[in-house]
Structures are given as C-alpha cells and as structure tokens.
Design an enzyme around this catalytic site. Structure first.
Site, PDB file in Angstrom:
ATOM      1  N   ARG A  79       8.656  -4.653  32.965  1.00 26.43           N
ATOM      2  CA  ARG A  79       7.947  -3.409  33.705  1.00 26.43           C
ATOM      3  C   ARG A  79       8.218  -3.471  31.510  1.00 26.43           C
ATOM      4  O   ARG A  79       9.510  -3.465  31.185  1.00 26.43           O
ATOM      5  CB  ARG A  79       9.474  -1.964  33.848  1.00 26.43           C
ATOM      6  CG  ARG A  79       9.235  -0.979  33.505  1.00 26.43           C
ATOM      7  CD  ARG A  79      10.002  -0.124  34.727  1.00 26.43           C
ATOM      8  NE  ARG A  79      10.434   1.330  34.653  1.00 26.43           N
ATOM      9  CZ  ARG A  79      10.777   2.047  33.523  1.00 26.43           C
ATOM     10  NH1 ARG A  79      11.784   1.048  32.733  1.00 26.43           N
ATOM     11  NH2 ARG A  79      10.665   3.846  33.380  1.00 26.43           N
ATOM     12  N   HIS A 122       7.727   6.333  27.577  1.00 28.61           N
ATOM     13  CA  HIS A 122       8.745   6.959  27.664  1.00 28.61           C
ATOM     14  C   HIS A 122       9.326   7.101  26.032  1.00 28.61           C
ATOM     15  O   HIS A 122      10.184   6.735  25.200  1.00 28.61           O
ATOM     16  CB  HIS A 122       9.162   4.793  27.243  1.00 28.61           C
ATOM     17  CG  HIS A 122      11.344   4.164  27.902  1.00 28.61           C
ATOM     18  ND1 HIS A 122      11.200   3.653  28.689  1.00 28.61           N
ATOM     19  CD2 HIS A 122      11.738   4.772  27.555  1.00 28.61           C
ATOM     20  CE1 HIS A 122      12.432   3.552  28.504  1.00 28.61           C
ATOM     21  NE2 HIS A 122      13.407   4.285  27.599  1.00 28.61           N
ATOM     22  N   GLU A 167      11.962   8.942  33.044  1.00 28.81           N
ATOM     23  CA  GLU A 167      13.582   9.863  32.544  1.00 28.81           C
ATOM     24  C   GLU A 167      12.943  10.920  31.730  1.00 28.81           C
ATOM     25  O   GLU A 167      13.654  11.356  30.794  1.00 28.81           O
ATOM     26  CB  GLU A 167      14.176   8.956  31.890  1.00 28.81           C
ATOM     27  CG  GLU A 167      14.808   7.942  32.640  1.00 28.81           C
ATOM     28  CD  GLU A 167      16.042   6.789  32.033  1.00 28.81           C
ATOM     29  OE1 GLU A 167      16.101   7.441  30.741  1.00 28.81           O
ATOM     30  OE2 GLU A 167      16.484   6.285  32.069  1.00 28.81           O
ATOM     31  N   ASN A 296      16.460   5.520  38.016  1.00 28.19           N
ATOM     32  CA  ASN A 296      17.505   4.109  36.993  1.00 28.19           C
ATOM     33  C   ASN A 296      18.378   5.117  36.827  1.00 28.19           C
ATOM     34  O   ASN A 296      19.264   6.076  36.556  1.00 28.19           O
ATOM     35  CB  ASN A 296      17.070   4.805  35.038  1.00 28.19           C
ATOM     36  CG  ASN A 296      15.379   4.218  35.144  1.00 28.19           C
ATOM     37  OD1 ASN A 296      15.496   3.985  35.988  1.00 28.19           O
ATOM     38  ND2 ASN A 296      14.848   4.794  33.688  1.00 28.19           N
ATOM     39  N   TYR A 298      22.833   4.606  35.896  1.00 31.01           N
ATOM     40  CA  TYR A 298      23.753   3.718  35.073  1.00 31.01           C
ATOM     41  C   TYR A 298      25.487   4.260  35.621  1.00 31.01           C
ATOM     42  O   TYR A 298      26.287   3.384  35.198  1.00 31.01           O
ATOM     43  CB  TYR A 298      23.391   4.183  33.770  1.00 31.01           C
ATOM     44  CG  TYR A 298      22.344   3.316  32.989  1.00 31.01           C
ATOM     45  CD1 TYR A 298      22.652   2.644  32.396  1.00 31.01           C
ATOM     46  CD2 TYR A 298      20.940   4.043  32.849  1.00 31.01           C
ATOM     47  CE1 TYR A 298      21.137   1.851  32.486  1.00 31.01           C
ATOM     48  CE2 TYR A 298      19.936   3.543  32.798  1.00 31.01           C
ATOM     49  CZ  TYR A 298      19.903   2.524  32.379  1.00 31.01           C
ATOM     50  OH  TYR A 298      19.199   1.674  31.274  1.00 31.01           O
ATOM     51  N   GLU A 368      15.009   1.014  36.460  1.00 31.19           N
ATOM     52  CA  GLU A 368      16.756   0.033  35.415  1.00 31.19           C
ATOM     53  C   GLU A 368      17.477   0.399  35.735  1.00 31.19           C
ATOM     54  O   GLU A 368      17.975   0.999  36.668  1.00 31.19           O
ATOM     55  CB  GLU A 368      16.516   0.916  34.418  1.00 31.19           C
ATOM     56  CG  GLU A 368      15.423   1.505  33.443  1.00 31.19           C
ATOM     57  CD  GLU A 368      15.701   2.322  31.926  1.00 31.19           C
ATOM     58  OE1 GLU A 368      16.590   2.448  31.326  1.00 31.19           O
ATOM     59  OE2 GLU A 368      14.623   3.010  31.732  1.00 31.19           O
TER      60      GLU A 368
HETATM   61  O1  IFM Z   1      17.614   2.006  26.925  1.00 26.94           O
HETATM   62  C1  IFM Z   1      17.426   3.183  27.706  1.00 26.94           C
HETATM   63  C2  IFM Z   1      16.313   3.192  28.147  1.00 26.94           C
HETATM   64  O2  IFM Z   1      15.684   3.314  27.116  1.00 26.94           O
HETATM   65  C3  IFM Z   1      16.198   4.739  29.388  1.00 26.94           C
HETATM   66  N1  IFM Z   1      17.482   4.318  29.797  1.00 26.94           N
HETATM   67  C4  IFM Z   1      18.599   4.641  29.366  1.00 26.94           C
HETATM   68  C5  IFM Z   1      18.921   3.327  28.726  1.00 26.94           C
HETATM   69  C6  IFM Z   1      20.216   3.895  28.319  1.00 26.94           C
HETATM   70  O3  IFM Z   1      20.539   4.491  27.718  1.00 26.94           O
END
Ligand code: IFM
Length: 470
Positions: A79, A122, A167, A296, A298, A368
C-alpha cells in the site's frame, strides 16, 4: 501447521504500507512542486531538527530495490500513496513525468507478484491549492475528484484497489485545528470545514472512480480509536469519552455509512457554524457505497473531562465546546508515547462491524498497524527489535480473535515497510520492519521484518512469538 498455531483465512492479504512524502524524496525532480508538507517542514520549529522529506528514503530512485525487498519479506500487497504535487504540481494540471514514476512502480510490483494498493491522498496537498484555502475551501474537493480521475486514467487498468483518503482526521484536525501537521493552521472552524470537504472529496472521487471502473475495489482509510472513560462511573468522564469518540470516530463513520453527521457531534460543534457548510446533497455524495473500509489502529485512549495542568496541555486537535482529555493509565507505551492496547483492536473491529460495515456487508482491512521504538542496531546494522515484534504479534492475535468473533477482516498491512519521515517527529521515530540508515540509504530487515515474513509465508502465527525463518 501445529495445532497450537493460529491460522488465518485462505487468501488473507498480508502486506505493508508507506506514504509518498514519507519515503520518496526527489522533492524537486521531474516537475514536482511543493506540497503543504514541504512548506510546513521549512517553518522554524514545525518539525524536529528541521528534518524534511527532500530525500527521505530516496525511494523515488530506489523503488526497484524496495520492491525486491518486499519480495524477500514475502509480501502479497503493498500500500503506497501518490503525491498529488508530483502528479499535478499546481493541483490541476497533469504532469506526465511525475505520473510515470507510479506507472513504473506498479509495473515493478506486478512483475514481482505483489498487489498494488493505491492511496490517492496521504496528507500532501499541493501548496498551490492550500494558497486558495486548502481543505477549508470546498473547491478542493472538486479538484481531488479530478486528481482521482487523472490517476485512474494512468493506472486503472493495473491497479485494482483504490483508497481515496488516508486518515482524514489527521488532515483536518492535526492540520487545521492543532496546527501540529501541515498546513499548521489553528482555526477550529476551518478544521471542521476541512473534515467535511475531505469527506466530500472522498465521495466525489469514489463516484468518478466507480463510473470509470465498476469492478475496482474502492474504499477509504480511517484512523479509529477505542475511547474509554477514565472512571466509567463518572458522568463527566463518560461524556468526555462520548465527545472524543464523536469527533474522532463517528464524525467520519456516520456520514460514510449512515448518511448523516451524529446529532450529538453537531451539537458539540454548533458554536463553530459547522452545519452552515453542509450543502444539500453533500451527504448523499459522501455516502456513496464503497467496497471496503481501511482501519488504521495504533493505540487506545482513556479520557477524562478534567483538563490537565495548563502548562502540560499540548495544542489540541479537539474542537468541541467542552473538554475531553486523554490521560495515561499506566499501560506500556511505544516510542510515540502511545499506549499499547491490543485488545482495543478486537473491540474496535467488533464495534465497527456491528455498527457500520456489517449492515452494509463491507469487509474491513487493517491498512496500518505498527509501533515506533528506539532501535539499537548492532555493528552490522541489524536491529533485534523484540519489542516491535511482540507488539505486532499481540495485535495479530487480537485480530485473529476478532476473526473468530465473526468480524470480516480480509487483510493486514503493517506500518511500515521501512523507517521513514515521521511527520512532526522527523526521522526520530522509526516504525519500519526494515531499518533504513539515512546516511548510506542501506536497508536491513529487522528481527520484526524477518518474523513477519515467516507469518506471511505460513499464513499463521506460531504458538510462541519469536524469530522465524523467512
Ligand atoms: O506515519 C504515520 C502514517 O503516515 C499515518 N498513520 C500513522 C503513522 C504513524 O504515526
């Protein structure tokens, strides 16, 4: 496969992700002009140590080597994002020299048997469009749809998976409210307008892509969060969690899947005139049916209504009238200070399917997931990153549990293929499966990368996480 390993569904799409400004470099080659990130990175104090993406991982010149690396890691999908400022430097005029790079990259991926997954946007808006108001200007949504069409004309016969935006929360609220991302504006009303115009741009682009290519898989990627009240018995904390969930998750999910903004969010931000920028028909465009949702994930978040001490408060992306503040709750954190909460991924996936994608019958992909840690290379440059490996392993177990719960997750793309420019943190935060030595541009797979290659090859997690042969 041993009885204790966790197997993934046949055809599960394993891959890794990157983004144009974070890896490409070649900032002034072949007609590319400034994006908002080029300009933002030049502002004193905006990015750590005045780092920028001028060279980054030099992927523009090394893409063949990088595709070979993907093969070594057994990746099935890659991706990447396309730089609008490279392909249409003034935001409106196609630049064949810039577009050619992505054509070559796609050819290289296909020749290597790797599925190209293209993200149109992005975060790197052409500065020329920011000069006309950026995402706060409704016209930008129209220009984005034109960009989608130009890219599809060039690549549509070879690229079958299209993500419109990555995002949009970051683009709108980090970029236009907190000012910690490009374009560095601190205008809450503009941030809300940006959120709406990003969604509108998504809908317009999805319509154009669909009209050109009914068989393509078209989607959007959202960064979603699990938001827990610090004290579930405290009405203030519960309300703070509702507000944050509203402005982080539901402000995007509801218009995409339910055709309207949530009433409580509209009330929270009424003082900023948000309702006034929504025109008749916009919500129908935004709710254009899609084929997949990219998620995504985290970290988790515990929130309270009680504000932190003023001197400790960072610039806020939060624009609702009343407070919601994330506070640490003693869980381990990554190098970004983000709490590690794998179970949040399982909870999130169940919630998203139940409330949004399930009724529409739309699959989810993790587009992600990953972690930054302080990597310490040995003399040969190898990084034995057991912390990142454990993070990925734990999140894949949570994903597997969500699959067992019945959530329709079709793939996982690790963030990131290699260390790269981490926005306001410059090159200090490393998320890569592969280490990049920014001096020599040497790439060396980390322990996590070798382990991930084994997971992909086996389509399974073994009972004990550890270094598996690729
Ligand atoms: O590096 C970023 C990415 O560009 C978008 N999602 C979160 C990642 C980590 O911060």
């Amino acid at each position: 496969m041993s009885a204790t390993s966790l197997e993934f569904p046949e055809n599960f799409l394993w891959g890794a992700a990157t983004a144009a400004y974070q890896i490409e470099g070649a900032a002034r080659e072949d007609g590319r002009q400034d994006s908002i990130w080029d300009v933002f990175a030049r502002k004193p104090g905006a990015v750590a140590d005045a780092h920028n993406g001028d060279v980054a991982c030099d992927h523009y010149h090394r893409y063949k080597q990088d595709v070979a690396l993907m093969r070594e890691l057994n990746l099935k999908a890659y991706r990447f994002s396309t730089s609008w400022a490279r392909c249409m430097p003034d935001g409106v005029t196609p630049n064949p020299d810039g577009i050619r790079f992505y054509s070559s990259l796609v050819d290289e991926l296909l020749a290597a048997g790797i599925t190209p997954w293209l993200t149109l946007y992005h975060w790197d808006l052409p500065q020329a469009l920011e000069d006309q108001g950026g995402w706060a200007n409704r016209e930008t949504a129209e220009r984005f749809a034109d960009f989608a069409e130009v890219m599809h004309e060039a690549l549509g016969s070879r690229v079958r998976i299209w993500t419109t935006l990555n995002e949009p929360w970051c683009s709108a609220f980090l970029g236009y409210a907190a000012g910690v991302h490009a374009p560095g504006r601190t205008e809450p009303a503009a941030a809300l307008a940006a959120a709406h115009h990003l969604l509108l741009g998504h809908g317009l682009a999805a319509q154009r892509l669909r009209a050109r290519d009914p068989e393509a898989d078209i989607g959007i990627t959202l960064n979603l969060n699990v938001v827990d009240p610090v004290d579930p018995a405290n009405a203030g904390d519960l309300d703070a969690a509702r507000r944050l969930d509203g402005q982080f998750n539901r402000i995007f999910l509801d218009p995409l899947f339910r055709g309207g903004y949530p009433a409580d969010v509209l009330a929270d931000v009424a003082h900023l005139g948000f309702a006034g920028i929504i025109r008749e028909g916009d919500l129908d465009v935004i709710a254009e049916p899609i084929d997949l949702l990219g998620v995504n994930y985290y970290h988790g978040e515990a929130v309270t209504k009680t504000p932190p001490a003023p001197e400790a408060a960072p610039p806020s992306p939060f624009v609702a009238a009343d407070g919601a503040h994330a506070v640490p709750r003693g869980l381990p954190v990554t190098g970004m200070g983000w709490e590690v909460q794998p179970d949040g991924l399982r909870r999130l996936l169940n919630r998203v399917q139940q409330e949004y994608t399930g009724p529409a019958g739309i699959p989810i992909y993790i587009t992600e997931n990953g972690a930054s840690y302080e990597d310490v290379p040995d003399a040969a440059g190898f990084v034995d990153d057991q912390n990142r490996l454990a993070f990925l392993d734990a999140h894949l177990r949570a994903l597997h549990a969500a699959l067992a719960d019945g959530v329709d997750v079709r793939g996982y793309l690790a963030w990131s293929l290699m260390d790269n420019f981490e926005w306001a943190y410059g090159y200090y935060q490393r998320f890569g499966l592969v280490r990049v030595d920014y001096g020599s541009q040497q790439r060396i797979p980390k322990a996590s990368g070798l382990w991930y290659a084994g997971v992909v090859r086996q389509n399974a997690l073994t009972a004990a996480p550890g270094l598996q042969p690729a």
